[in-house]
Write a protein that holds these residues in place. Structure first.
Motif, short mmCIF file in Angstrom:
data_model
loop_
_atom_site.label_atom_id
_atom_site.label_comp_id
_atom_site.label_asym_id
_atom_site.label_seq_id
_atom_site.Cartn_x
_atom_site.Cartn_y
_atom_site.Cartn_z
N THR A 118 143.75 49.69 40.39
CA THR A 118 144.61 48.58 40.80
C THR A 118 145.97 49.04 41.34
O THR A 118 146.57 48.36 42.15
CB THR A 118 144.82 47.57 39.66
N ARG A 119 146.45 50.21 40.87
CA ARG A 119 147.74 50.67 41.43
C ARG A 119 147.60 50.99 42.90
O ARG A 119 148.50 50.75 43.70
CB ARG A 119 148.25 51.89 40.65
N LYS A 120 146.46 51.53 43.27
CA LYS A 120 146.22 51.80 44.69
C LYS A 120 146.15 50.48 45.48
O LYS A 120 146.71 50.38 46.57
CB LYS A 120 144.91 52.57 44.81
N TRP A 121 145.49 49.51 44.89
CA TRP A 121 145.40 48.21 45.57
C TRP A 121 146.78 47.57 45.69
O TRP A 121 147.12 47.03 46.74
CB TRP A 121 144.43 47.30 44.82
N ALA A 122 147.55 47.63 44.62
CA ALA A 122 148.89 47.04 44.66
C ALA A 122 149.72 47.75 45.73
O ALA A 122 150.48 47.12 46.48
CB ALA A 122 149.56 47.15 43.29
N PHE A 123 149.54 49.06 45.82
CA PHE A 123 150.27 49.84 46.82
C PHE A 123 149.88 49.41 48.23
O PHE A 123 150.73 49.19 49.09
CB PHE A 123 150.00 51.34 46.61
N MET A 124 148.57 49.25 48.47
CA MET A 124 148.13 48.84 49.81
C MET A 124 148.71 47.47 50.16
O MET A 124 149.20 47.25 51.27
CB MET A 124 146.59 48.77 49.88
N MET A 125 148.68 46.56 49.19
CA MET A 125 149.15 45.21 49.48
C MET A 125 150.66 45.16 49.67
O MET A 125 151.15 44.51 50.57
CB MET A 125 148.70 44.25 48.38
N SER A 126 151.40 45.90 48.82
CA SER A 126 152.86 45.81 48.96
C SER A 126 153.30 46.54 50.23
O SER A 126 154.22 46.10 50.91
CB SER A 126 153.57 46.34 47.72
N THR A 127 152.61 47.62 50.57
CA THR A 127 152.97 48.32 51.81
C THR A 127 152.68 47.45 53.03
O THR A 127 153.48 47.38 53.97
CB THR A 127 152.22 49.66 51.91
N ALA A 128 151.53 46.77 53.00
CA ALA A 128 151.19 45.88 54.12
C ALA A 128 152.25 44.78 54.25
O ALA A 128 152.71 44.46 55.35
CB ALA A 128 149.82 45.26 53.90
N ARG A 129 152.66 44.24 53.09
CA ARG A 129 153.71 43.21 53.13
C ARG A 129 154.98 43.75 53.77
O ARG A 129 155.56 43.12 54.65
CB ARG A 129 154.07 42.76 51.71
N GLU A 130 155.40 44.93 53.32
CA GLU A 130 156.64 45.51 53.87
C GLU A 130 156.52 45.76 55.36
O GLU A 130 157.43 45.46 56.13
CB GLU A 130 156.97 46.83 53.17
N SER A 131 155.39 46.33 55.80
CA SER A 131 155.22 46.61 57.22
C SER A 131 155.29 45.32 58.02
O SER A 131 155.97 45.25 59.04
CB SER A 131 153.87 47.27 57.51
N LEU A 132 154.59 44.30 57.56
CA LEU A 132 154.54 43.05 58.33
C LEU A 132 155.89 42.34 58.33
O LEU A 132 156.29 41.76 59.34
CB LEU A 132 153.45 42.14 57.76
N GLU A 133 156.61 42.41 57.22
CA GLU A 133 157.91 41.75 57.20
C GLU A 133 158.87 42.46 58.14
O GLU A 133 159.75 41.84 58.75
CB GLU A 133 158.44 41.66 55.76
N ARG A 134 158.68 43.77 58.31
CA ARG A 134 159.49 44.51 59.27
C ARG A 134 159.25 44.02 60.69
O ARG A 134 160.11 44.10 61.55
CB ARG A 134 159.15 46.00 59.17
N PHE A 135 158.05 43.52 60.94
CA PHE A 135 157.72 42.97 62.26
C PHE A 135 158.06 41.48 62.34
O PHE A 135 157.72 40.83 63.32
CB PHE A 135 156.23 43.16 62.56
N GLY A 136 158.66 40.93 61.29
CA GLY A 136 159.08 39.52 61.34
C GLY A 136 158.05 38.52 60.86
O GLY A 136 158.22 37.32 61.06
N PHE A 137 156.97 38.99 60.23
CA PHE A 137 155.96 38.06 59.72
C PHE A 137 156.41 37.46 58.39
O PHE A 137 157.11 38.11 57.62
CB PHE A 137 154.62 38.78 59.50
#
Ligand code: ATP
Ligand code: MG
Length: 417
Positions: free
Chosen positions: A16-35
């Motif tokens: 689950t730590r890997k999953w949490a990492f994938m999800m939080s990283t995806a969130r950060e990347s997308l928010e950087r693009f304004g999503f």
């Protein structure tokens, strides 16, 4: 024993730590693009998917979990996110407030496919949509956002395959070309494709039956049927991808499995998993909002499958390891009450603590502390109890210090800085 539903899977505590990492990283990347995030429900009216995804698609024809609820209404678990996101956008008139909307969502999707490695009946997707802008640079930005999620997560060996599937205007001609091409070869097509030939010949290009896939190699290319505006749009998308330095490859036979795509379509392919198991895919859908009863606004989106993405990331990265600040070892007979006080005090001060209340030898507790990655062990034995002190052992340096109860937090926090 009652087991899992076939094709479903558990994500266990070690993963689950890997999953949490994938999800939080995806969130950060997308928010950087304004999503911004949107969280639609996982179930919708069946009609929405029939209209949104298209009746003659694998998903709607054979893969949906559809059932009648107790009130007699036909409902389906979502097989993909776009239809639900657009339903919410239309229902809440979100485009009226923000004529350019960038939305993402993360969550499980459900498709009753034949399970295999990297193919499940419940799987997770990161999904993103940009609504209200038909500039080719927006297409490139969608591709860039997808690429950025994956590179931020640390996936390697990826390639963006892109194509243009044109608009309804180009496709009218292309459909005819395909029908002419396959009419002579009907007997070699699978039964599904024979049906597709009339209803939706482009679906044949996506067929995974080897005989059909083989024939597709000689079929006319959609890129040769593009009208001038679609051709120009695609040229600019490719130019923008060059500027952004995103590794990409033209894949003129890729059409994607959903009906709603127009113009740009793309897939993210991993060199080991290959095309039959893409990590992600997306495309432009300029008529979908209108088809769903919304405004005449264009859109482009993509989805990345987290099960497939996780296959390209090592499980044993240090950041996925469990980390506990302190293990509290209760050693003496009467250590319980003081132990509880210490545990509670540390947790209230933001320090993560693990302990065992049932009697265990010191040796077993040290082993446990090591296994869970505790950085410090606090020992409370009879001597400590009598003096209202504890002994703190640093698991890395093996140094031990003794400190009064009131000094523990300060000492631990001092060590942090
Ligand atoms: P495929 O060609 O592998 O069936 P697809 O074109 O049906 O994929 P999309 O609808 O584009 O898939 O979904 C985007 C991503 O979601 C895929 O690239 C993949 O990573 C993931 N995905 C789709 N179906 C599954 C599944 N059954 N199990 C796990 N992941 C999936
Ligand atoms: Mg599929």
């Amino acid at each position: 024993m009652i087991t899992l539903v076939k094709g479903f899977h558990d994500i266990l505590p070690d993963e689950t730590r890997k999953w949490a990492f994938m999800m939080s990283t995806a969130r950060e990347s997308l928010e950087r693009f304004g999503f911004r995030e949107i969280i639609p429900p996982i179930m919708e009216k069946t009609e929405l998917f029939q209209r949104g995804i298209g009746e003659v698609t694998d998903i709607v024809e054979k893969e949906m979990y559809t059932f009648e609820d107790r009130g007699g209404e036909s409902l389906s678990l979502r097989p993909e996110a776009t239809a639900g996101v657009l339903r919410a956008v239309v229902e809440h008139s979100l485009l009226r407030k923000d004529p350019l909307l960038k939305l993402y969502c993360i969550g499980p999707m459900f498709r009753r496919e034949r399970p295999s490695k990297g193919r499940y009946r419940q799987f997770f997707q990161v999904n993103a949509e940009i609504l209200g802008d038909d500039s080719p640079y927006t297409d490139a930005e969608a591709v860039a956002a997808a690429y950025s999620i994956m590179t931020d997560i640390g996936a390697t060996g990826l390639m963006m395959e892109i194509n243009s599937v044109g608009c309804p205007n180009c496709r009218a001609e292309y459909r005819k070309l395909l029908q002419t091409f396959f009419k002579d070869r009907t007997k070699d097509l699978c039964s599904d494709c024979r049906r597709r030939l009339e209803a939706n010949p482009m679906r044949i290009l996506d067929c995974k039956v080897p005989e059909c896939a083989h024939m597709v190699k000689d079929a006319p290319l959609v890129t040769d049927s593009l009208d001038e505006p679609c051709r120009e749009h695609f040229r600019e998308v490719r130019e923008a991808l060059e500027i952004l330095e995103i590794p990409n490859r033209l894949e003129p036979r890729m059409v994607r499995g959903l009906d709603y795509y127009t113009r740009t379509a793309f897939e993210i392919v991993h060199e080991e998993l290959g095309r039959s198991k893409a990590v992600g895919g997306g495309g432009r859908y300029d008529n979908l909002l209108k088809d769903l009863g919304g405004p005449d606004a264009s859109g482009i989106g993509f989805a990345i499958g987290l099960e497939r993405l996780s296959m390209g990331i090592p499980d044993d990265h240090p950041r996925f390891r469990r980390r506990i600040d302190v293990y509290v070892a209760l050693l003496g007979q009467g250590a319980g009450p003081m132990g509880l006080t210490v545990v509670n005090m540390l947790r209230s001060n933001g320090i993560s603590v693990e302990t065992r209340y049932s009697p265990m030898s010191l040796k077993a507790q040290m082993k446990l502390a090591d296994k869970i990655g505790a950085r410090k062990v606090i020992m409370i034995g009879d001597d400590e109890l009598a003096r209202r002190e504890v002994t703190i052992r640093d698991m890395r340096t093996k140094d031990q210090t003794t400190v009064g109860i009131d000094g523990i937090v300060k000492l631990l926090q001092g060590d942090e800085s």
